[in-house]
Structures are given as C-alpha cells and as structure tokens.
Design an enzyme around this catalytic site. Structure first.
Site, PDB file in Angstrom:
ATOM      1  N   ARG A 173       0.837  -1.215   0.000  1.00 37.37           N
ATOM      2  CA  ARG A 173       0.000   0.000   0.000  1.00 37.37           C
ATOM      3  C   ARG A 173       0.864   1.254   0.000  1.00 37.37           C
ATOM      4  NH1 ARG A 173      -4.770   0.550   4.352  1.00 37.37           N
ATOM      5  NH2 ARG A 173      -5.497  -1.220   3.112  1.00 37.37           N
TER       6      ARG A 173
ATOM      7  N   HIS B  39      -5.777  -6.095  -2.633  1.00 36.53           N
ATOM      8  CA  HIS B  39      -6.668  -6.124  -1.471  1.00 36.53           C
ATOM      9  C   HIS B  39      -6.960  -7.546  -1.005  1.00 36.53           C
ATOM     10  CE1 HIS B  39      -8.436  -1.826  -2.255  1.00 36.53           C
ATOM     11  NE2 HIS B  39      -7.163  -1.823  -1.906  1.00 36.53           N
TER      12      HIS B  39
ATOM     13  N   HIS C  27       0.609   4.228  -2.779  1.00 38.17           N
ATOM     14  CA  HIS C  27       0.311   5.607  -2.413  1.00 38.17           C
ATOM     15  C   HIS C  27       1.467   6.542  -2.754  1.00 38.17           C
ATOM     16  CE1 HIS C  27      -3.466   5.334   0.218  1.00 38.17           C
ATOM     17  NE2 HIS C  27      -3.353   4.176  -0.419  1.00 38.17           N
TER      18      HIS C  27
ATOM     19  N   ASN D 282      -4.420   8.998   3.497  1.00 33.96           N
ATOM     20  CA  ASN D 282      -3.248   8.388   4.142  1.00 33.96           C
ATOM     21  C   ASN D 282      -3.322   8.337   5.667  1.00 33.96           C
ATOM     22  OD1 ASN D 282      -2.078   8.068   1.622  1.00 33.96           O
ATOM     23  ND2 ASN D 282      -0.874   9.941   1.757  1.00 33.96           N
TER      24      ASN D 282
END
Length: 341
Positions: free
Chosen positions: A74, A205, A78, A106
């Site tokens: 992740r 995910h 990001h 975030n």
C-alpha cells in the site's frame, strides 16, 4: 488546476463511451521520457547486496506479522500516485515541508514506515548514499508480495528521492474507498495506467485490512443488495455490523478485505466480489456497477484464472513502478523521513 481540468475531461470521455486507454497522451507520466530510464542492473556494481538486504528484512517483518506485507504494498501504491514513485510518501512534516502522511487517504491508513526505516539503515551500512528510499520501497513491495504467495516480477531501478511532497495531490490523486467506478478509473488513467491495471492492482486487497470508517457506509448501505442471500453471507454481514456499529463505534476497528484467505496473496478477493461481498464500495463497484462493463469481465476472468491474475498483477506493478517524478531532480536521501540538508 491542470489536474482538475484533465480529470473533468477524462470523466466526459468515459461517460461518452470513449474508454480508450491510449488516448491519454497528455498524462503527466508522458513527461518522464526525458529522465534516465530505469534499469534492471542499476545497483549491480554500486550496491550488489541491496536485494539480499531488503529480502531479509522483509522476511523478518512478514514473519512477525503477515499484515506487514500489505502495509508495504500500500505504501508503494500511495507513493507512486503522487508525483510518481519518488519516496515522497515517506517524508515527515517539517517547518518548511508539509508531507503526505496526514492527507485524508493516508492518515490513520498508511503503516509500515518503520520497516522502510530499518531497511534503509541496513542498506546504508553496506552502501552509504547509493540506494534511494523510492527504490527500497519498490523492492520491498515486490518482496512483500512474493513472501505471502504472490507473483514475482523484474525490478527496474534508478528512482530518485523527491525533495518535495504534495499534500494536495495526495488528497486529489489517490482513490478512496467510498468512490464510484468512474472517479477511480479516471485517477488510474491520469497516471497513465489502464482499466486492466486498475482491476489487477486492486487485487492487492486480497491481503490487508480496512478500517471501519472506510466500510461503514457499505455494510449499512448496498451490501445486502449486492450480496447473495445465503446464510453464510448474512452471518458475515452481521459480524461486520457487530464490530462496526452504525453510530458510536470505533472507527479504527479493522476487517480483512479478503475474509477467506486474508494473509495469502491469491485470487479469492475476486471470488468475493462475484458473491457481492466486497468490503469496500470501490472494490464491489468493479463488478456490480452497470458502468463497469470492462471491469466486470476482468473480475470474472481473474476470479476463475489465478495465473492470469498473477501475470497481469506483475505487469501492472512494473507499469506503476515506472511512474517517476518528472519535475523534481531528486536525490538519494540519507534518511527516508527527511530531505538531505
């Protein structure tokens, strides 16, 4: 302002039925062509031990907590969606710099910074001032995936660490769980990534968890509509609601996005979407939205063909990892949390 205009234009194209991936030549990623290309052997002479060091540190991290794999993947995602894969997400706030960690997508969501710090310290011991934090994060994300059963891919390196961060772009560029399919597609296309990339990368995910704050609206909204009417489905929904009340509950309560094999990187995430049991609205929309003609077919394919998913995920991670910062000349930070002085 340019981002707003481009996003609006992309949405109009999608709504007009012109969802053609290659038309977005104006994407910011097209500006990186003037930068040196990433290469497979970038550290072969200057820091040949980097892969071994990163792998050992990630093995320890994942062994101590399998969820650490999802945290690092992740973080890489990001990072790449804001200014390219430049390590800007790792920067702490200072008097002169506002970082990205407290941006809405975030804050309270990104974890694992201390893992990257540990890896950086080990790499600096072997090769001081050579390996960028951005490259360390990219390698760690690949190793994290492999360590929990996912695919491997070739690692192109040579990224530089940004001297800046963008709180504003973190708030505007990153997909959020409550969004519908069109805004999310738009954000991927803006990065130069395709709809296929979007569906494949969402497959990450299959590991990791989501906070109650991010799925509360879903489980008290259309979850009962999209999910099948089986006893198992109703029981699972009741469990979710019990741990995440409609009001007065703890926003930080978490649930796995893949409740079948939460610590294994596999294709069960897509099978969950076929049953209408996606935890996040942004996930379930890929299969259930009437606008998701292409995404629905991809979800079906990956649900029934794990090898196809693994192959595409690896390709899409390479594509995402190749998004570099076209503006900031960059550096190799001594600490991932602060620019060099």
């Amino acid at each position: 302002m340019a981002l707003v205009v481009n996003v609006a234009f992309l949405q109009l194209q999608i709504l007009a039925g012109l969802l053609i991936i290659n038309i977005f030549s104006f994407s910011p990623t097209s500006l990186v062509a003037s930068q040196p290309a990433l290469t497979l052997d970038y550290y072969s002479k200057t820091c040949p031990t980097v892969f071994e060091v990163v792998r050992k540190e990630m093995e320890c991290a994942v062994l101590s907590d399998p969820r650490n794999a999802a945290k690092i993947v992740r973080l890489h995602f990001h990072d790449c969606f804001v200014q390219g894969c430049d390590g800007s997400v790792l920067l702490d706030d200072t008097i002169t710099l506002q970082g990205e960690k407290t941006a809405t997508p975030n804050v309270d969501s990104l974890k694992g910074f201390e893992i990257i710090d540990s890896i950086k310290n080990k790499v600096e011991s072997d090769c001081p001032g050579v390996v960028s934090c951005a490259d360390i994060l990219a390698i760690a994300a690949r190793d994290s995936t492999v360590l929990v059963g996912g695919p491997d891919w070739e690692m192109y390196l040579g990224r530089k660490d940004s001297k800046t961060a963008s709180y504003e772009l973190a708030n505007s560029n990153l997909p959020v769980p409550s969004e519908g399919i069109l805004p999310i597609i738009t954000k991927f296309l803006y990065q130069g990534l395709s709809v296929t990339d979007m569906v494949a990368l969402s497959g990450s995910h299959t590991i990791g968890v989501a906070r109650c704050q991010n799925y509360r609206a879903r489980i008290y909204g259309d979850y009962a509509v999209t999910a099948d009417q089986s006893t198992a489905s109703e029981s699972y929904l009741n469990d979710l609601r019990a741990s995440c009340p409609a009001a007065g509950g703890d926003d930080d309560t978490v649930a796995p996005m893949d409740n079948v094999t939460p610590n294994l990187f596999d294709n069960s995430y897509y099978q969950i979407l076929l049953r209408g049991e996606g935890l996040l609205n942004s996930d379930q929309e890929m299969y259930s939205s009437f606008l998701g003609v292409q995404t629905k077919q991809l979800v079906l394919q990956y649900a029934h063909d794990p090898l196809a998913f693994f192959h595409q995920f690896a390709q899409s991670m390479v594509a995402m990892g190749n998004i570099t910062n076209a503006v900031d000349g960059g550096e190799v930070r001594r600490s991932c949390r602060f620019v060099n002085t």
